[in-house]
Scaffold this motif. Structure first.
Motif, short mmCIF file in Angstrom:
data_model
loop_
_atom_site.label_atom_id
_atom_site.label_comp_id
_atom_site.label_asym_id
_atom_site.label_seq_id
_atom_site.Cartn_x
_atom_site.Cartn_y
_atom_site.Cartn_z
N ASN A 130 -3.49 12.24 -0.76
CA ASN A 130 -3.18 11.10 -1.60
C ASN A 130 -1.78 11.25 -2.19
O ASN A 130 -1.42 12.30 -2.73
N ASP A 189 1.39 7.43 8.78
CA ASP A 189 0.01 7.07 8.46
C ASP A 189 -0.91 8.28 8.53
O ASP A 189 -1.84 8.42 7.73
N GLU A 190 -0.64 9.19 9.49
CA GLU A 190 -1.48 10.38 9.63
C GLU A 190 -1.36 11.28 8.41
O GLU A 190 -2.37 11.78 7.89
N GLU A 191 -0.14 11.46 7.91
CA GLU A 191 0.07 12.30 6.74
C GLU A 191 -0.54 11.66 5.50
O GLU A 191 -1.09 12.35 4.63
N ARG A 192 -0.46 10.36 5.40
CA ARG A 192 -1.00 9.66 4.23
C ARG A 192 -2.52 9.81 4.15
O ARG A 192 -3.09 9.87 3.05
N LYS A 193 -3.16 9.86 5.30
CA LYS A 193 -4.61 10.02 5.31
C LYS A 193 -5.03 11.41 4.84
O LYS A 193 -6.08 11.58 4.23
N LYS A 194 -4.19 12.40 5.10
CA LYS A 194 -4.52 13.78 4.76
C LYS A 194 -4.44 14.05 3.26
O LYS A 194 -5.20 14.85 2.72
N ASP A 210 0.81 -1.22 0.00
CA ASP A 210 0.00 0.00 0.00
C ASP A 210 0.84 1.27 0.00
O ASP A 210 0.30 2.37 -0.04
#
Length: 883
Positions: free
Chosen positions: A195, A188-193, A123
């Motif tokens: 794409n 993971d937090e930055e990836r959610k913000k 991912d």
């Protein structure tokens, strides 16, 4: 956590399991490729396979290649150390297919390696493919996209531009669409913000490209057009530094074990602490040093010494950039880089052992370079700061600029006079919010290039095929006349002069290589004779230089080599091998060849050694070579596998790329065994006699011997004997020539002492006279005098004494000696401090232009010399006018 060495091995072993042959890295310094200074990509050494000039020995190979990108199209120097992922020297892991597998296998294997062997989370992987380019009528690479969709969901694939997804090595050469593999290293937090697709190829420090897979199917010709290659190839490149960063879960390449050892050593030496900040100058300095020392070590190890031209200048720029960073931000005012060589040599000993083999030499060269630059760095920085403080950069001849800009002329002066590369000046300017007028700098640089254009500079057209029939054959080891045909040709310009480059299908002409010059001779085509002026190598093409083309280019050709020139060249090439062995036996096994020139008139041999050779050492070397000549040893030349050759103890040159089958030249197995592609005589007795002409230093830790053998040595010795005979005749043929020369020298010394004594008396008398001729001008004093019968040195001494005795004095003294004019400008200390006058400026701006000469000196005392003695009276008047 896997270490970088283990990761490298896993990559190579994986492709070995896919029937790839592991091949060694090519040298980082290129040879026989005029389009490149350095190996800047893994594909460079395979270029001829892609072009069809040479048949690949294996259909599939894998390697790790030393690369350098600091010049031309691929120039990352300004980003190095400032960001966390650009480098000068880097390792390019690669797997290659030469007309074998193509997109399907390349893509599936890359996915298997990254996800199944190295276990990068699926991912976090994103793919870019070529999206097409209408300007070149190139359609999107849908085939690659389709192959990726077998492994990756479509929303993780993005279409890239020609800039990002159409790979080209340079302005010409093999090229094709490419697909890049990117990894999202954000939290993971930055990836959610956001794409990651929107961050691909946007220079995001955490969304990085790690692997580029190029599908080579075109050749870019000089006109810019694309031609299909004879067969399709795969060229991949994965930066080891970035891959290690991903697998070691680091936020910066410099936090990995590739660089941590070097950074720790810098911290130990300087007493500074590396905190990993993206913006602190101290931490940028750590990163610059850790990166640059690798590039410096491996390029010098591969044979490229720092210099003021070409590839050597690039290395000098890198080294000086590193020095400037530790000087300014780590408070280190003495050499540092050379202390890091053992760290690099040990780290890479198993993969690139050549550096450990010459560690002492590399340390010596780097230390000398650092020491030399540190001596001028302080002065250059002081001049730069004075320029900024005076606000001179805000003024120009045409306008007053409100922006803070450094003139290009000043930047060029720093570069040309003080050794400051313009990128150092730009860096120092940016740090204080200024810019450099780069347009003006380029104009100044171009003027210099126009004044001293590099010899042999080529501007070539595209190849015109005639009889393209595969492999080019060299037959010159066994014959000097060959029946052949023209394979291809092209037109070129050398210094503005039209010449032609001809490739023959089979040729006896030896192309310049390994220090041996190229053959000359002529080609006979259908009754027409075409002179061959030189023979050079471009990659694996043997190119014959001529001033004309034959009228019928398809007719049969008889290629004829100049036999006498070849023979005399062979004499000197064999002599070079004898000399190399003698140097190692007399001086020690640390002696390694660093360069050579072999032609029909003499040989030049450069070698690693740290002291001037004594007369006794030179005599012993010369005697040993001549003993081997008198023994008339047969020269045995064998071809054998490289590994077998190395087991015989054969000498191989650092920085040379050898094939699997090598040519071994044996001159007595107990004396000299070397890998060599050059031509040689059949026995040492053919050399006749060997004579060393000179020995000198050419760089830090590098000495040079120039010598001659055979007919050239005979001509040299006869010339020296004629000179000796002339000297004897001039001295009336004395019985003891040495005693006569000693007497002559003694008489000369006595005469010089008498003249100096008379001049000193004259200086004392003239000083007394001049003190009575002092002209007061306000609170200052002036002396201006044109004296006859006094020499330049006496004039300078007179000026020195008067300016020290009269602090408020401005003096100009002039004389004419042997038809030339000489001037001394002296300034008393009081005049300098109060009026800020500068004797050097006076000389250069007032004196030198009028007397048609030049000069220099110090602020308080300067001298000039010139051709025009008639202008001296006016010069004295003009200098007086300053007061």
């Amino acid at each position: 956590m896997m270490g970088s060495a283990e990761i490298r091995v896993k990559f190579l072993d994986f492709f070995k399991s896919k029937a790839h042959v592991i091949v060694p890295s090519a040298p980082i310094v290129t040879k026989n490729d005029p389009t490149l200074l350095f190996t800047n990509a893994g594909m460079n050494q395979f270029k001829d396979y892609f072009l069809g000039n040479k048949t690949a020995p294996y259909p599939r190979v894998t390697d790790t290649q030393k690369c350098l990108r600091v010049s031309g199209k691929h120039n990352d120097l300004e980003e190095v150390g400032v960001d966390t992922y650009h480098h000068t020297m880097f390792e390019m892991l690669g797997n290659w297919s030469f007309g074998d597998y193509f997109k399907k296998e390349a893509i599936s294997w890359s996915w298997e390696l990254l996800t199944k062997v190295l276990h990068i989370p699926i991912d976090r992987i994103y793919i870019s493919v070529f999206g097409g380019d209408s300007s070149e009528q190139l359609t999107p690479d849908d085939e690659t996209r389709s192959e990726w969709m077998n492994w990756v969901s479509p929303e993780r694939i993005v279409a890239g531009s020609k800039k990002d997804n159409f790979w080209e090595m340079g302005d010409t050469g093999p090229c094709g669409p490419c697909t890049e593999i990117h990894v999202d290293c954000r939290s993971d937090e930055e990836r959610k913000k956001q794409n990651a697709l929107k961050l691909i190829n946007q220079d995001h420090p955490q969304v990085i490209e790690i692997w580029n897979i190029v599908f080579i199917q075109f050749n870019r010709i000089k006109s810019g057009a694309l031609e299909l290659l004879p067969s399709r190839h795969v060229d991949t490149g994965m930066g080891l530094e970035r891959l290690v960063r991903v697998l070691q879960n680091k936020q910066s390449n410099y936090d990995t074990d590739i660089f941590s050892g070097t950074i720790a050593m810098v911290a130990k030496i300087t007493g500074m602490i590396y905190s990993g900040s993206d913006t602190e100058k101290k931490d940028i300095a750590f990163r610059v040093i850790a990166d640059h020392i690798r590039a410096i070590c491996f390029t010098i190890g591969d044979g490229q010494l720092p210099s003021n031209i070409g590839a050597g200048y690039v290395i000098r720029r890198i080294l000086r950039r590193a020095v400037r960073y530790y000087y300014s931000y780590l408070d280190r005012k003495e050499p540092l880089l050379y202390l890091l060589v053992p760290v690099i040599a040990t780290q890479f000993q198993k993969v690139f052992p050549e550096l450990e083999g010459q560690r002492g030499f590399v340390e010596k060269v780097i230390h000398e370079e650092e020491d030399a630059f540190l001596r001028t760095l302080d002065k250059g920085i002081r001049i730069f700061n004075e320029y900024i403080e005076n606000g001179a950069a805000q003024k120009s001849e045409s306008a007053f600029h409100s922006e803070k800009r450094i003139s290009g002329a000043f930047a060029f002066k720093l570069n040309d006079t003080y050794g400051f590369p313009v990128d150092l000046t730009s860096l120092m300017a940016r740090e204080i919010g200024w810019t450099v007028d780069e347009t003006e700098f380029e104009k100044e640089l171009q003027k210099q290039k126009d004044r001293s254009r590099a010899a042999g500079q080529l501007d070539t057209g595209d190849w015109v095929p005639v009889h393209e029939n595969g492999k080019i054959i060299f037959s010159g080891y066994t014959e000097l006349d060959t029946k052949t045909e023209i394979n291809r040709w092209r037109k070129a310009k050398v210094k503005g002069k039209d010449i032609y480059q001809i490739v023959l299908s089979k040729t006896p002409f030896y192309a310049e290589s390994g220090g041996q010059v190229g053959d000359t001779g002529f080609l006979k085509i259908d009754g027409e004779s075409v002179e061959v002026l030189d023979t050079k190598k471009e990659n694996d093409l043997i190119i014959h230089y001529t001033e004309k083309l034959p009228a019928d280019q398809r007719a049969p050709v008889i290629a004829h080599v100049d036999a006498e020139k070849r023979k005399n060249t062979e004499v000197h090439h064999t002599a070079t091998h004898l000399l190399h062995a003698a140097l190692r036996k007399v001086l020690g096994t640390h002696v390694v060849q660093k360069g050579s020139l072999v032609n029909s008139n003499h040989l030049r041999f450069d070698f690693s050694h740290f002291a001037k050779l004594t007369k006794e050492e030179l005599a012993a070397i010369e005697q040993m070579v001549n003993e081997k000549i008198r023994e008339n040893i047969p020269i045995v030349i064998r071809e054998m596998p490289r590994e077998e050759a190395m087991k015989t103890g054969a000498m191989a040159l650092f920085g040379e790329k050898y094939g699997d089958i090598v040519r071994v030249v044996i001159i007595d197995p107990d004396y000299s065994i070397e890998l060599c592609g050059g031509t040689h005589v059949s026995a040492t007795g053919e050399l006749g006699f060997f004579k060393i002409r000179s020995e000198s230093a050419i760089a830090a830790g590098v000495r040079r011997i120039e010598a001659m053998a055979g007919q050239a040595a005979e001509i040299y010795i006869n010339g020296e004997l004629r000179l000796l005979s002339s000297v004897q005749e001039q001295l009336k043929n004395p019985k003891d020539l040495l005693r006569s020369l000693q007497d002559l020298q003694s008489d000369s010394n006595n005469m010089r002492k008498r003249i100096e004594s008379m001049e000193m008396k004259q200086v004392a008398r003239l000083k007394t006279e001049l003190k009575t001729e002092v002209i007061p001008i306000g609170k200052y004093k002036f002396i201006g005098k044109l004296s006859e019968g006094i020499g330049p040195e006496a004039l300078r001494k007179l000026g020195t004494e008067l300016r020290l005795e009269i602090p408020e004095l401005l003096l100009i003294l002039a004389t004419v000696s042997e038809g030339k004019s000489y001037v001394v400008i002296g300034l008393g200390d009081q005049l300098v401090s109060e009026k800020n006058l500068d004797a050097v400026k006076i000389v250069k701006e007032i004196v030198a232009p009028q007397i048609e000469g030049g000069g220099g000196g110090q602020k308080t005392l300067a001298t000039a010399g010139g051709q025009d003695a008639l202008a001296l009276t006016k010069v004295i008047s003009d200098v007086k006018a300053l007061l």
